[in-house]
Scaffold this motif. Sequence first.
Motif, short mmCIF file in Angstrom:
data_model
loop_
_atom_site.label_atom_id
_atom_site.label_comp_id
_atom_site.label_asym_id
_atom_site.label_seq_id
_atom_site.Cartn_x
_atom_site.Cartn_y
_atom_site.Cartn_z
N ILE A 101 -7.57 2.78 8.06
CA ILE A 101 -8.30 2.92 6.80
C ILE A 101 -8.88 1.57 6.41
O ILE A 101 -8.49 0.53 6.94
CB ILE A 101 -7.39 3.46 5.67
CG1 ILE A 101 -6.28 2.44 5.33
CG2 ILE A 101 -6.78 4.80 6.07
CD1 ILE A 101 -5.42 2.87 4.16
N CYS B 215 0.85 -1.19 0.00
CA CYS B 215 0.00 0.00 0.00
C CYS B 215 0.89 1.24 0.00
O CYS B 215 1.65 1.47 0.95
CB CYS B 215 -0.93 0.02 1.22
SG CYS B 215 -2.13 1.38 1.15
N GLU C 19 -11.26 2.59 0.74
CA GLU C 19 -10.60 3.88 0.60
C GLU C 19 -9.35 3.82 -0.27
O GLU C 19 -8.75 4.86 -0.55
CB GLU C 19 -10.21 4.41 1.99
CG GLU C 19 -11.39 4.71 2.89
CD GLU C 19 -10.93 5.18 4.26
OE1 GLU C 19 -10.77 6.41 4.43
OE2 GLU C 19 -10.73 4.34 5.15
N VAL C 20 -8.93 2.63 -0.66
CA VAL C 20 -7.72 2.51 -1.45
C VAL C 20 -8.08 2.17 -2.90
O VAL C 20 -9.17 1.70 -3.20
CB VAL C 20 -6.77 1.44 -0.88
CG1 VAL C 20 -6.28 1.85 0.49
CG2 VAL C 20 -7.43 0.07 -0.83
N TYR D 199 -3.26 4.63 -1.59
CA TYR D 199 -4.17 5.35 -0.70
C TYR D 199 -3.94 6.85 -0.86
O TYR D 199 -2.81 7.34 -0.68
CB TYR D 199 -3.93 4.95 0.76
CG TYR D 199 -4.72 5.75 1.76
CD1 TYR D 199 -6.12 5.71 1.77
CD2 TYR D 199 -4.08 6.57 2.70
CE1 TYR D 199 -6.85 6.44 2.69
CE2 TYR D 199 -4.82 7.30 3.62
CZ TYR D 199 -6.20 7.24 3.61
OH TYR D 199 -6.94 7.97 4.51
N TYR E 238 -1.80 -1.52 -3.99
CA TYR E 238 -2.88 -0.56 -3.75
C TYR E 238 -2.29 0.81 -3.45
O TYR E 238 -1.17 0.92 -2.95
CB TYR E 238 -3.75 -1.01 -2.57
CG TYR E 238 -4.59 -2.23 -2.84
CD1 TYR E 238 -5.94 -2.11 -3.16
CD2 TYR E 238 -4.04 -3.50 -2.79
CE1 TYR E 238 -6.72 -3.23 -3.42
CE2 TYR E 238 -4.80 -4.63 -3.05
CZ TYR E 238 -6.15 -4.49 -3.36
OH TYR E 238 -6.92 -5.59 -3.62
#
Length: 204
Positions: A89, A36, A93-94, A120, A118
Amino acid sequence: MEQEIVKVFNEQYEEIGTATRAEVHEKGLWHETFHCWLVNKDYIYFQIRSSQKKDYPGLLDITAAGHLLALETVEAGIREVKEELGLDINIQEVVRMGMTSCSIVSEKMIDNEFCHVYLYPFEHDWESFELQYEEVSGVVRARLDEAESFFLGETVTLNIEGYEYFPDGQRGRVVRPVSTAQFVPYRELYVAQVIQFAKNEMFK
């Protein structure tokens, strides 16, 4: 200490069994990880790996990442963001970039990963972070355009800024240029592709 069990795959991403985290690194078995990246229209963020880490201590790395356990879904990997950075989170949201493969061979291990990537959209301040010190000792950022040029090999240094945190709760400001030697050795062009995805798909 209970050993982490992960799924094992062949090079075609077909599941062929399970193994411990130690075994996959020792034998070079393909396994899944969750990446992420924290980004916004101006910056991309990197973690500073803790000096206590066995692998690549003190180097700059993906903002939050970790191994997917055998019983976990890909989406469950979002836990890494909470565990490492303290950011609460959820998967909605990603933005999913996709999956890529990465192979890093060092003296200590053979790390063959299928990485679920991913992004964010991070719009918070430095106070938002509560770092897991055994894993992460700091967070820094670099300007998106400068980082793209750097990871494309067009420049030899990259200016970063941020904070390194200490066990007593204090933090020190980080402002310095870095070279590729200060980063975990990702697959060539991987970070540039992440930045290009952010610019083209998230921040047009």
